[in-house]
Scaffold this motif. Sequence first.
Motif, PDB file in Angstrom:
ATOM      1  N   GLU A  82      45.028 -19.772  16.199  1.00  0.00           N
ATOM      2  CA  GLU A  82      44.759 -20.461  17.466  1.00  0.00           C
ATOM      3  C   GLU A  82      46.044 -20.971  18.107  1.00  0.00           C
ATOM      4  OE1 GLU A  82      41.826 -23.488  16.831  1.00  0.00           O
ATOM      5  OE2 GLU A  82      40.440 -22.111  15.833  1.00  0.00           O
ATOM      6  N   ARG A  83      46.942 -21.486  17.290  1.00  0.00           N
ATOM      7  CA  ARG A  83      48.199 -22.026  17.834  1.00  0.00           C
ATOM      8  C   ARG A  83      49.054 -20.921  18.442  1.00  0.00           C
ATOM      9  NH1 ARG A  83      47.668 -25.174  13.124  1.00  0.00           N
ATOM     10  NH2 ARG A  83      49.117 -23.855  11.928  1.00  0.00           N
ATOM     11  N   VAL A  84      49.070 -19.754  17.806  1.00  0.00           N
ATOM     12  CA  VAL A  84      49.829 -18.618  18.349  1.00  0.00           C
ATOM     13  C   VAL A  84      49.260 -18.194  19.695  1.00  0.00           C
ATOM     14  CG1 VAL A  84      50.294 -16.157  18.047  1.00  0.00           C
ATOM     15  CG2 VAL A  84      50.691 -17.735  16.157  1.00  0.00           C
ATOM     16  N   VAL A  85      47.945 -18.064  19.765  1.00  0.00           N
ATOM     17  CA  VAL A  85      47.304 -17.611  21.000  1.00  0.00           C
ATOM     18  C   VAL A  85      47.541 -18.616  22.125  1.00  0.00           C
ATOM     19  CG1 VAL A  85      45.091 -17.091  22.105  1.00  0.00           C
ATOM     20  CG2 VAL A  85      45.558 -16.246  19.785  1.00  0.00           C
ATOM     21  N   ILE A  86      47.381 -19.901  21.818  1.00  0.00           N
ATOM     22  CA  ILE A  86      47.590 -20.943  22.828  1.00  0.00           C
ATOM     23  C   ILE A  86      49.028 -20.913  23.349  1.00  0.00           C
ATOM     24  CG2 ILE A  86      47.741 -23.442  23.196  1.00  0.00           C
ATOM     25  CD1 ILE A  86      45.345 -23.717  21.265  1.00  0.00           C
ATOM     26  N   LYS A  87      49.997 -20.838  22.418  1.00  0.00           N
ATOM     27  CA  LYS A  87      51.409 -20.850  22.831  1.00  0.00           C
ATOM     28  C   LYS A  87      51.759 -19.594  23.637  1.00  0.00           C
ATOM     29  CE  LYS A  87      54.589 -22.796  20.320  1.00  0.00           C
ATOM     30  NZ  LYS A  87      55.634 -23.137  19.298  1.00  0.00           N
ATOM     31  N   ALA A  88      51.182 -18.463  23.262  1.00  0.00           N
ATOM     32  CA  ALA A  88      51.442 -17.221  24.000  1.00  0.00           C
ATOM     33  C   ALA A  88      50.903 -17.316  25.427  1.00  0.00           C
ATOM     34  CB  ALA A  88      50.808 -16.036  23.274  1.00  0.00           C
ATOM     35  N   ILE A  89      49.694 -17.841  25.564  1.00  0.00           N
ATOM     36  CA  ILE A  89      49.096 -17.982  26.895  1.00  0.00           C
ATOM     37  C   ILE A  89      49.891 -18.966  27.747  1.00  0.00           C
ATOM     38  CG2 ILE A  89      47.059 -18.805  28.149  1.00  0.00           C
ATOM     39  CD1 ILE A  89      45.356 -17.708  25.816  1.00  0.00           C
ATOM     40  N   LYS A  90      50.281 -20.091  27.156  1.00  0.00           N
ATOM     41  CA  LYS A  90      51.048 -21.104  27.890  1.00  0.00           C
ATOM     42  C   LYS A  90      52.363 -20.543  28.417  1.00  0.00           C
ATOM     43  CE  LYS A  90      49.448 -25.491  25.893  1.00  0.00           C
ATOM     44  NZ  LYS A  90      49.852 -26.663  25.056  1.00  0.00           N
ATOM     45  N   ASN A  91      52.950 -19.627  27.658  1.00  0.00           N
ATOM     46  CA  ASN A  91      54.257 -19.084  28.026  1.00  0.00           C
ATOM     47  C   ASN A  91      54.171 -17.690  28.644  1.00  0.00           C
ATOM     48  OD1 ASN A  91      56.503 -21.036  26.908  1.00  0.00           O
ATOM     49  ND2 ASN A  91      54.864 -20.989  25.375  1.00  0.00           N
ATOM     50  N   ASN A  92      52.949 -17.292  28.999  1.00  0.00           N
ATOM     51  CA  ASN A  92      52.734 -16.024  29.705  1.00  0.00           C
ATOM     52  C   ASN A  92      53.279 -14.829  28.915  1.00  0.00           C
ATOM     53  OD1 ASN A  92      51.567 -14.766  31.954  1.00  0.00           O
ATOM     54  ND2 ASN A  92      53.539 -14.569  32.995  1.00  0.00           N
ATOM     55  N   ILE A  93      53.019 -14.839  27.609  1.00  0.00           N
ATOM     56  CA  ILE A  93      53.487 -13.778  26.719  1.00  0.00           C
ATOM     57  C   ILE A  93      52.309 -12.909  26.297  1.00  0.00           C
ATOM     58  CG2 ILE A  93      54.508 -13.270  24.450  1.00  0.00           C
ATOM     59  CD1 ILE A  93      56.124 -15.874  24.764  1.00  0.00           C
ATOM     60  N   ALA A  94      52.406 -11.621  26.531  1.00  0.00           N
ATOM     61  CA  ALA A  94      51.361 -10.673  26.133  1.00  0.00           C
ATOM     62  C   ALA A  94      51.607 -10.221  24.694  1.00  0.00           C
ATOM     63  CB  ALA A  94      51.351  -9.471  27.067  1.00  0.00           C
ATOM     64  N   ILE A  95      50.527  -9.958  23.970  1.00  0.00           N
ATOM     65  CA  ILE A  95      50.624  -9.513  22.576  1.00  0.00           C
ATOM     66  C   ILE A  95      49.792  -8.253  22.395  1.00  0.00           C
ATOM     67  CG2 ILE A  95      50.250 -10.101  20.150  1.00  0.00           C
ATOM     68  CD1 ILE A  95      50.355 -13.063  20.962  1.00  0.00           C
ATOM     69  N   PHE A  96      50.414  -7.237  21.822  1.00  0.00           N
ATOM     70  CA  PHE A  96      49.755  -5.950  21.566  1.00  0.00           C
ATOM     71  C   PHE A  96      49.866  -5.618  20.082  1.00  0.00           C
ATOM     72  CE2 PHE A  96      49.974  -1.361  20.968  1.00  0.00           C
ATOM     73  CZ  PHE A  96      48.908  -0.884  21.725  1.00  0.00           C
ATOM     74  N   SER A  97      48.783  -5.121  19.498  1.00  0.00           N
ATOM     75  CA  SER A  97      48.799  -4.711  18.089  1.00  0.00           C
ATOM     76  C   SER A  97      48.480  -3.220  17.974  1.00  0.00           C
ATOM     77  CB  SER A  97      47.766  -5.506  17.286  1.00  0.00           C
ATOM     78  OG  SER A  97      47.582  -4.928  16.001  1.00  0.00           O
ATOM     79  N   ILE A  98      49.223  -2.527  17.102  1.00  0.00           N
ATOM     80  CA  ILE A  98      49.047  -1.087  16.926  1.00  0.00           C
ATOM     81  C   ILE A  98      48.443  -0.728  15.562  1.00  0.00           C
ATOM     82  CG2 ILE A  98      51.332  -0.578  15.955  1.00  0.00           C
ATOM     83  CD1 ILE A  98      51.419   1.818  17.938  1.00  0.00           C
ATOM     84  N   HIS A  99      48.599  -1.533  14.596  1.00  0.00           N
ATOM     85  CA  HIS A  99      48.062  -1.518  13.236  1.00  0.00           C
ATOM     86  C   HIS A  99      47.573  -0.156  12.726  1.00  0.00           C
ATOM     87  CE1 HIS A  99      45.613  -3.854   9.970  1.00  0.00           C
ATOM     88  NE2 HIS A  99      46.822  -3.513   9.550  1.00  0.00           N
ATOM     89  N   THR A 100      46.240  -0.008  12.472  1.00  0.00           N
ATOM     90  CA  THR A 100      45.769   1.214  11.803  1.00  0.00           C
ATOM     91  C   THR A 100      45.837   2.461  12.688  1.00  0.00           C
ATOM     92  OG1 THR A 100      43.457   0.691  12.318  1.00  0.00           O
ATOM     93  CG2 THR A 100      44.290  -0.025  10.180  1.00  0.00           C
ATOM     94  N   ALA A 101      46.052   2.285  13.988  1.00  0.00           N
ATOM     95  CA  ALA A 101      46.318   3.465  14.816  1.00  0.00           C
ATOM     96  C   ALA A 101      47.620   4.115  14.361  1.00  0.00           C
ATOM     97  CB  ALA A 101      46.398   3.079  16.289  1.00  0.00           C
ATOM     98  N   LEU A 102      48.609   3.272  14.033  1.00  0.00           N
ATOM     99  CA  LEU A 102      49.889   3.790  13.541  1.00  0.00           C
ATOM    100  C   LEU A 102      49.779   4.211  12.080  1.00  0.00           C
ATOM    101  CD1 LEU A 102      52.783   4.346  14.471  1.00  0.00           C
ATOM    102  CD2 LEU A 102      53.418   2.074  13.638  1.00  0.00           C
ATOM    103  N   ASP A 103      48.912   3.535  11.316  1.00  0.00           N
ATOM    104  CA  ASP A 103      48.654   3.962   9.940  1.00  0.00           C
ATOM    105  C   ASP A 103      48.132   5.399   9.908  1.00  0.00           C
ATOM    106  OD1 ASP A 103      49.319   1.751   8.309  1.00  0.00           O
ATOM    107  OD2 ASP A 103      47.470   0.728   8.840  1.00  0.00           O
ATOM    108  N   ASN A 104      47.293   5.743  10.870  1.00  0.00           N
ATOM    109  CA  ASN A 104      46.645   7.055  10.896  1.00  0.00           C
ATOM    110  C   ASN A 104      47.458   8.118  11.622  1.00  0.00           C
ATOM    111  OD1 ASN A 104      44.141   6.903   9.417  1.00  0.00           O
ATOM    112  ND2 ASN A 104      43.390   5.496  10.980  1.00  0.00           N
ATOM    113  N   SER A 105      48.586   7.742  12.188  1.00  0.00           N
ATOM    114  CA  SER A 105      49.439   8.699  12.899  1.00  0.00           C
ATOM    115  C   SER A 105      50.287   9.491  11.910  1.00  0.00           C
ATOM    116  CB  SER A 105      50.347   7.965  13.886  1.00  0.00           C
ATOM    117  OG  SER A 105      51.342   8.827  14.396  1.00  0.00           O
ATOM    118  N   ILE A 106      50.433  10.778  12.169  1.00  0.00           N
ATOM    119  CA  ILE A 106      51.242  11.624  11.281  1.00  0.00           C
ATOM    120  C   ILE A 106      52.720  11.234  11.333  1.00  0.00           C
ATOM    121  CG2 ILE A 106      51.748  13.456  12.963  1.00  0.00           C
ATOM    122  CD1 ILE A 106      51.167  15.437  10.591  1.00  0.00           C
ATOM    123  N   ALA A 107      53.112  10.505  12.379  1.00  0.00           N
ATOM    124  CA  ALA A 107      54.506  10.056  12.500  1.00  0.00           C
ATOM    125  C   ALA A 107      54.646   8.574  12.189  1.00  0.00           C
ATOM    126  CB  ALA A 107      55.017  10.331  13.911  1.00  0.00           C
ATOM    127  N   GLY A 108      53.570   7.950  11.686  1.00  0.00           N
ATOM    128  CA  GLY A 108      53.530   6.510  11.559  1.00  0.00           C
ATOM    129  C   GLY A 108      53.979   5.920  10.243  1.00  0.00           C
TER     130      GLY A 108
END
Length: 364
Positions: A82-108
């Motif tokens: 919750e603290r990460v999300v709140i601080k990101a929103i307050k500071n107008n910072i976008a967060i993207f996660s790639i996780h298992t999409a990259l796990d399943n990539s042949i180049a990942g």
Amino acid sequence: MTVQDVINHLHDLAPLAYAEDFDNVGLLVGDKTQTVSGILVTLDTLETVIDEAITTNCNFIVSFHPIIFKGLKKLTGKTYVERVVIKAIKNNIAIFSIHTALDNSIAGVNAIICNQLGLKNKAILIPQSATIKKLQTYVPKAYAQNLRLALFKAGAGSLGNYESCSFNTEGEGTYKGNEASNPVIGKKGEFHTEIEIAISITYQKHLEENVLHTLFETHPYEEVAYEISTLDNTNQNIGMGMIGELENSMSELECLQFIKSKMNTECLRHTSLLNKPIKKVAVLGGSGSFAISAAKAKGADLLVTADLKYHDFFSAENDIVLADIGHYESEQFTKTFLVDYLSKKITNFAIILSKTNTNPVKYL
């Protein structure tokens, strides 16, 4: 450069369509239309990483692991998530996660481990099912070539080392439009027979939106007749884990020491040694106990993974050596890989590698 522009590059590397169902990938915080001032790449998004993003003037964080994994019912700052999300929103910072999409990539993730260990003849360990689809559509003979070429351009018809693959059969199509119809060929209210080509073509599932858009834009008919089916065919380019071969066989102890050094881990847990040379090695970054049976079935001498529990070690059953190198350690080179990848795609400003060590596990 917007957040969505960066996401498009990441999607080319690891389409989110291939992430596991349990996962939470994609844009987790922020506005996709926001202009990017800087990109910070990290393995985990913690409060210290948000602070680092603020200091380095990065308003977009590309994170391997998702900071939001389970549903959030409150945002009160009680938990680190919750603290990460709140601080990101307050500071107008976008967060993207790639996780298992990259796990399943042949180049990942797993290709990165293979490269770190110098493995040759790499292949996917557990191919993902239901990733190949087939489109069949029916088009007047005079329009068939134009439609085929358009579908090829949209990415359909690529199979392994081949492209522009399709199967075509000629036959008679019939139809009769009602008073509200506006047929391109024939007249409303009249029964019509047309020589048509049935085009069968396969495509990877992440291309479906583009393939169907191309079909509807290019096909001459007012109502497009088409069928889509999901195939059971194995896709050797998508899936969990990889298996490969060492350049030269090693003794078990020599191989474990080699892995410990190459993967920069302070602690390596392993099963009993079997007094057999190690040549074929399977790898699966992150929690990989589910890959033990697949590694054994494909004749691996050793499996490199993480998060093995006490009873998982019994599953080796003296058929394979299991090496647990730690979760963070198995994925630590991923953020450097992402920085290198994005730097080649986006050349007008620096992609910053986070200096924050997010490994929560410490060793004495």
